[in-house]
Design an enzyme around this catalytic site. Structure first.
Site, short mmCIF file in Angstrom:
data_model
loop_
_atom_site.label_atom_id
_atom_site.label_comp_id
_atom_site.label_asym_id
_atom_site.label_seq_id
_atom_site.Cartn_x
_atom_site.Cartn_y
_atom_site.Cartn_z
N GLY A 239 0.59 -1.46 0.11
CA GLY A 239 0.09 0.04 0.03
C GLY A 239 0.63 1.40 -0.05
N TYR A 330 -9.96 3.85 -12.07
CA TYR A 330 -9.91 4.26 -10.73
C TYR A 330 -9.88 5.60 -10.99
CZ TYR A 330 -7.24 -0.13 -9.63
OH TYR A 330 -6.98 -1.60 -9.53
N CYS A 357 -13.39 1.53 -28.10
CA CYS A 357 -14.66 2.08 -28.30
C CYS A 357 -15.48 2.01 -26.82
CB CYS A 357 -15.80 1.27 -29.11
SG CYS A 357 -14.78 1.21 -31.01
N GLU A 358 -15.09 2.94 -25.86
CA GLU A 358 -15.48 3.21 -24.69
C GLU A 358 -15.23 4.50 -24.44
OE1 GLU A 358 -17.07 0.92 -22.58
OE2 GLU A 358 -16.61 -1.15 -23.84
C1 LIG Z 1 -2.88 -8.42 0.18
C2 LIG Z 1 -1.98 -7.26 -0.66
N1 LIG Z 1 -0.80 -7.09 -0.52
C3 LIG Z 1 -0.18 -6.26 -1.32
C4 LIG Z 1 -0.89 -5.54 -2.29
C5 LIG Z 1 0.09 -4.63 -3.03
O1 LIG Z 1 -0.39 -3.33 -2.88
P1 LIG Z 1 0.48 -1.92 -3.24
O2 LIG Z 1 0.70 -2.38 -4.68
O3 LIG Z 1 -0.25 -0.86 -2.87
O4 LIG Z 1 1.63 -2.09 -2.66
C6 LIG Z 1 -2.15 -5.73 -2.47
C7 LIG Z 1 -2.85 -4.80 -3.39
O5 LIG Z 1 -4.08 -4.89 -3.82
C8 LIG Z 1 -2.77 -6.57 -1.62
O6 LIG Z 1 -4.34 -6.79 -1.79
#
Ligand SMILES: Cc1ncc(COP(=O)(O)O)c(C=O)c1O
Length: 459
Positions: A239, A330, A357-358
């Protein structure tokens, strides 16, 4: 960190001119900087060194064999979400014993094969999944290593389509249920080996606060599980966000700065979480994806037409949402710059749109961009993560090529798919053929409808 910059008036990746790569490999083209990937991994490892971390690269961000091999050579583990990803890690020379297997829908086949191969842990997303793994492990006379994925119910404040750590999302098991569940596993699930605990609160998190809040919430629980069940690791998930804006304006290679001066760097992230995690005395796992590869990749596209209407200017390019779906999926922002620097002298307001085509096939709307013309090249920056891995053949479009640069060398990671290979697994049932075509039938005999369909062909 990134290594794309203008030199002699033209965009370079490390020491290689993007225009030279495009001349050979065509467009749309993904280009990655090896140096950026290496430095991103190193910088995270160094910042978090006091935690003795295991970085499990989340390969959903970019699963190119060459990039997996690079990560494996650097000693990372991997976060996978399917047997396909696990086998790809192995194919790339990665160690499956350093893999965590996440995902809400693990099948019997996937669990069986992963247990046979040997993985570090399954990240468990539900009780039925735990029961299934327990049964399969029993049949194989193995103990399955697991961590429960805790849903800490912390809103990371990101786009709703990439938030995963609240009770509105399908992921993990509610925080309040975890203590009882571990006690139940220890007493009832004979074929499960409790190895750790895991959380993941979302993606593209640009400040330490959501991590700090969720870790603070988790720490008393993790201490209890450590003391009762001797767990070995705590995974804080992935994340870590990256800057998608002001890519080149920063004047340095420090993209962390982004638009706001306090954009989270690995050091700032580490400074915030180390004091909370170090006292646990556990192995700390991270599952970064976007952070490792996001700013290490670009997508280069050629302008096909500039269409001017009384309402808008449309720059129509040869890359589409099938090549990079993030803006459509997103509303993501990707900086869009020309390969030739002098095109920045004059700008105009335009929508950059693809061939699909969207209406969602739009990379930006009413944005001030370089005043390009037919045949110029534009670059979608920060396209290294969740770009190529989500590419598809929609509208009969072949998957693009990928190139990696290492200082002054470049090579393909993936050749451009040919148009003919986009239908390679398709066939026409015999009864649909014209008489004179029947001898060339591609699928053979019609299938008795009561029989199960054959397995799809394996590569
Ligand atoms: C369980 C889990 N770990 C790691 C990640 C990797 O996330 P990021 O690319 O934001 O570091 C994700 C992304 O969806 C995830 O669902």
């Amino acid at each position: 960190m990134h290594d794309f910059y203008y030199k002699n008036g033209t965009l370079h990746c490390e020491e290689v001119a993007v225009e030279d790569l495009v001349a050979q490999a065509g467009t749309p083209l993904y280009i990655y900087s090896q140096k950026t990937i290496v430095e991103n991994i190193r910088r995270l490892e160094i910042a978090l060194a006091p935690l003795d971390p295991l970085i499990c690269y989340a390969i959903k961000a970019n699963s190119s064999l060459g990039i997996l091999h690079l990560a494996a050579k650097m000693g990372t583990g991997f976060d996978v979400v399917s047997l396909g990803e696990l086998l790809k890690v192995r194919q790339a020379g990665g160690d499956t014993h350093k893999c965590v297997f996440a995902g809400v829908a693990k099948t019997i086949h996937e669990i069986t094969e992963s247990l046979k191969l040997g993985i570090y842990a399954f990240n468990i997303e539900s009780i039925p999944e735990l029961e299934r793994i327990n049964e399969i492990a029993g049949n194989l006379k193995l103990k399955a290593p697991i961590a429960i994925r805790v849903n800490p119910n912390v809103d990371a404040g990101t786009h709703s389509k990439i938030t995963t750590g609240t009770y509105k999302n399908k992921f993990g098991i509610a925080f309040e249920e975890i203590s009882d569940l571990y006690s139940r596993i220890a007493s009832e699930f004979q074929n499960i080996y409790i190895r750790g605990i895991q959380m993941h609160i979302g993606s593209q998190i640009t400040q330490p606060t959501p991590f700090v809040q969720s870790i603070q919430k988790m720490v008393p629980l993790v201490e209890k599980l450590r003391d009762l069940y001797n767990i070995e690791f705590f995974s804080i998930g992935g994340g870590i966000g990256i800057a998608y804006q002001d890519a080149l304006q920063s004047g340095s290679h420090e993209w962390w700065q982004g638009k706001g001066a306090d954009f989270m760097s690995p050091e700032k992230f580490a400074q915030a979480i180390i004091p909370l995690l170090q006292p646990l005395g556990l192995k700390i796992l991270l599952e970064p994806g976007r952070f490792i590869v996001g700013n290490a990749g670009i997508l280069v596209t050629e302008v096909q037409y500039v269409k001017q209407t009384p309402q808008k200017n449309f720059v129509v390019v040869d890359a589409g949402m099938n090549d990079l779906i993030r803006p459509a999926l997103y509303d993501s922002y990707h900086e869009i710059i020309p390969v030739e620097e002098d095109l920045l002298q004059e700008t105009f307001k335009a929508d950059v749109v693809g061939p699909i085509c969207e209406s969602a096939d739009t990379f930006c709307q009413d944005r001030e961009i370089a005043k390009v013309e037919q045949g110029d090249y534009l670059v979608l920056m920060s396209a290294g993560a969740y770009g190529m891995t989500m590419a598809c053949n929609y509208n009969g479009r072949p998957i693009p090529a990928e190139v990696i640069v290492n200082h002054d060398k470049a090579d393909y990671l993936r050749l451009r798919e040919s148009i003919q290979t986009t239908w390679r697994y398709e066939g026409i049932p015999e009864w649909l053929l014209f008489e004179d075509e029947k001898k060339q039938s591609q699928t053979g005999q019609p299938l008795p409808v009561t029989e199960p369909l054959p397995e799809s062909p394996q590569e």
